[in-house]
Design an enzyme around this catalytic site. Structure first.
Site, PDB file in Angstrom:
ATOM      1  N   HIS A  65      -9.148   4.249  -2.993  1.00 61.26           N
ATOM      2  CA  HIS A  65      -9.221   5.232  -1.902  1.00 61.26           C
ATOM      3  C   HIS A  65      -8.047   6.186  -1.997  1.00 61.26           C
ATOM      4  CE1 HIS A  65      -6.783   1.860  -0.426  1.00 61.26           C
ATOM      5  NE2 HIS A  65      -6.114   2.745   0.300  1.00 61.26           N
ATOM      6  N   CYS A 176       0.350   0.601   5.197  1.00 62.26           N
ATOM      7  CA  CYS A 176       0.275   0.848   3.762  1.00 62.26           C
ATOM      8  C   CYS A 176       0.453   2.338   3.519  1.00 62.26           C
ATOM      9  CB  CYS A 176      -1.054   0.367   3.187  1.00 62.26           C
ATOM     10  SG  CYS A 176      -2.500   1.281   3.765  1.00 62.26           S
TER      11      CYS A 176
END
Length: 661
Positions: A65, A176
């Site tokens: 992603h 993250c």
């Protein structure tokens, strides 16, 4: 989520054997629907995100992603290969692959929906249904949440966890770099593990969609804290005074029960403060990170905070010299004597402001090295130790030592078991008091004087540099500046040069000139190469080449990163060769520089400016010629020698990456 994934974005027979091929196949479906405008540019962004941290998860899941300017709307594609594909998960290859594409400016609502998918991936019924699916439309409906997976008929309802008055309570933060998937998957894993263990877990996911702060009353009642993150925890001070486990975000996904057990064990031993295991930046990543890697991060933390002081102070000093001449340092204090119509007074004003800013160099370096090691409690002893280093003339080396001593002292104090009544005052009173006293004692009476002697020896050596020794040093510094293009080795060379400006002499001024000249070469060389042989570069690289002229001229070495990322085995050696030539010539020509930054914009402040330009032009020509030669030998843009140096790997498209000074 129904508008994010359709049957056309589902491939139940994904024909791919590598993660690059899988991403390309799914991305091509996005391009066909007009959701991705530039296939190669988007794949470069996916690869750049993958390089930060593998996106494989336990349970056979891969979730490549990224955010990308080539994405028109948030999109999700799903692929199920016949064989597993390695995405770096600890338990082996992935057979469920989700490619998540988010626009560079994706709004919070879309990212929140994507985070919901990340949580659902932790549901075994959901993943089992995906493995059994046979129809793309039904699969898209399942992923979007329009339909639910059928629970096994024999499955019994799970009993509600038993709540007892003395239940153990944990608060956690997950985050993250992208803030789309891992953040929410770690949160879900921790919550599920808490239910299984009979532990009350409240998680604050700090994702791209923003975050909702945990109620202060919940934090106050918590028995322990878990940080599972790869970016700094925001407002970390809220969790101070608690037993803490600090790990990377993937640990929160892969071993949540172990983390809960670990924080319970720390609570039983009475360990306190959220900073006990190091700062968020330092502890991010794998728990097995070596001491050498941590040391590099600690030192780079200090250097990164020091650079603005260096740039502002150094440039003001240089401007003072440029306007008032090299006697401006003898001018009286402008607070006592200032003539509004006298250019010398204005020069003295600039010089004295710059001198004060520059005087923070060593204390800031030491303070933020300690901060990188021990978070906020390390600041006070770090700054104290840095100031002592200046007092005893230990200089830049003294600042490095003071920062490490301060951080180590605070970390040692944080590991001491203290009564609960004292936990609240530890970060504010006890730790600063004891650590400052210890650091002061060591710097004044133990290590300070030997370091000061070493600093003096280094200064004397730089003062005596001439001939072959100076040229060799120029070559070494040039290679270091161009090896990783703004990375740790580049910063070491730059910090060495800047450290010499704290006690300037002819040798240290030559070193500063050589470092800046070599750092300008890589982006200038790539820009020149795209003009001379544009056919060897992709359209994106040629566009990056236009910006590289400005970045290189401004001494922003990172301007060459897009080229190195796409074709490292040709670009980096070429850049290093040119940097070595420029560094050597700058030292040979005895060029000097009093400003730590500025590129061509501080040319009037350079000693021997014409020869300095010749050194830069020579290195730029060498690098450009080499990269053209190497690319020409193998064909266009590195298509036969890719990002990983593997023949046949596609690397002709360079990612557009942000640059930093």
């Amino acid at each position: 989520m129904s508008d994010m994934i359709t049957a056309d974005l589902v491939d139940l027979d994904l024909a791919a054997e590598t993660k690059e091929a899988a991403a390309r196949s799914l991305a091509e479906r996005m391009v066909a629907l007009g959701r991705v405008t530039d296939l190669e540019g988007f794949l470069a962004d996916v690869a750049a995100r993958e390089a930060q941290m593998p996106t494989g998860l336990d349970g056979g899941i891969g979730i490549p992603h990224c955010r990308s300017e080539h994405v028109t709307e948030p999109t999700l594609a799903f692929g199920r290969p016949a064989g597993g594909i390695d995405f770096g998960a600890p338990d082996g290859p992935a057979d469920l692959i989700f490619l998540i594409a988010a626009p560079a400016g994706a709004d919070d609502a879309h990212l929140t929906i994507l985070s919901a998918l990340a949580r659902r991936l932790m549901d075994p019924d959901f993943t089992a249904a995906l493995r059994a699916a046979t129809d793309p439309a039904a699969t898209a409906s399942l992923i979007s949440g329009e339909t639910s997976p059928a629970a096994p008929a024999e499955a019994a309802a799970e009993p509600e966890p038993v709540q007892t008055p003395d239940v153990f309570r944990v608060v956690a933060v997950t985050s993250c770099p992208t803030g789309i998937a891992h953040t929410y998957m770690a949160a879900e894993a921790l919550e599920q593990a808490g239910q299984s263990e009979g532990v009350e877990v409240v998680v604050e996911p700090q994702g791209s969609a923003g975050f909702t702060r945990i109620d202060p009353a919940v934090i106050a009642a918590a028995d322990g804290v878990i940080f599972a993150h790869d970016v700094p925890v925001r407002e970390k001070e809220r969790f101070a005074g608690k037993p803490t486990v600090d790990v990377g975000v993937k640990a929160g996904i892969n071993r949540p029960a172990e983390l809960i057990a670990e924080v319970r064990d720390k609570a039983a031993r009475g360990e306190t403060t959220a900073a006990a295991t190091g700062s968020p930046v330092d502890e991010a990543g794998d728990p097995g990170e070596g001491y050498g890697t941590k040391l590099r991060k600690w030192l780079m933390s200090g250097v990164s905070y020091m650079v603005p002081f260096v740039a502002a102070g150094g440039l003001l000093i240089a401007l003072g010299f440029a306007i008032g001449g090299y006697t401006v340092d003898k001018a009286p204090s402008v607070a006592e004597h200032f003539v509004w119509t006298d250019s010398t007074s204005w020069a003295a004003l600039l010089f004295q402001i710059g001198g004060l800013a520059f005087s923070f160099l060593v204390p800031v370096l030491a303070g933020y090295i300690a901060y990188g090691m021990a978070d906020r409690p390390g600041l006070v002893p770090g700054f104290v130790g840095g100031s002592i280093a200046l007092t005893i003339n230990a200089g830049f080396l003294g600042g490095l030592a003071a920062g490490l001593i301060a951080g180590g002292t605070v970390m040692a104090i944080q590991r001491i078991k203290v009564p609960a009544a004292l936990r609240g005052i530890m970060p504010v009173v006890v730790i600063p008091l004891i650590s400052s006293a210890v650091v002061g004692f060591l710097m004044f009476l133990v290590v300070g004087k030997p370091i000061a002697e070493l600093q003096k020896a280094l200064t004397d050596w730089l003062s005596g540099l001439s001939g072959a020794n100076a040229i060799i040093l120029g070559v070494v510094l040039g290679l270091m500046m161009c090896f990783d293009l703004g990375g740790p080795l580049n910063k070491v060379a730059y910090a060495f040069a800047v450290g010499g400006l704290a006690n300037p002499n002819d040798g240290s001024l030559k070193v500063m000139a050589a470092v800046m000249a070599a750092g300008m070469v890589p982006p200038l060389a790539m820009a020149l190469a795209t003009v001379v042989r544009g056919a060897l570069f992709t359209r994106t690289e040629r566009e990056n080449g236009k910006a590289a002229w400005v970045l290189g001229g401004s001494f922003i070495t990172e301007g060459a990163i897009p080229f190195a990322a796409a074709d490292p085995l040709r670009v980096i050696p070429s850049a290093m060769a040119g940097g070595a030539v420029t560094g050597a010539l700058s030292m040979l020509f005895e060029c000097t520089l009093r400003a730590p930054h500025g590129g061509i914009f501080v040319l009037p402040l350079i000693g021997n400016p014409v020869l300095y330009l010749i050194a830069i032009l020579a290195g730029t020509a060498v690098s450009a010629a080499l990269v053209i030669l190497l690319k020409g030998m193998g064909g266009r843009g590195g298509k036969d020698l890719g990002r990983d140096g593997v023949p046949g790997a596609e690397s002709g498209t360079a990612p557009k990456v942000p640059v930093s000074v």
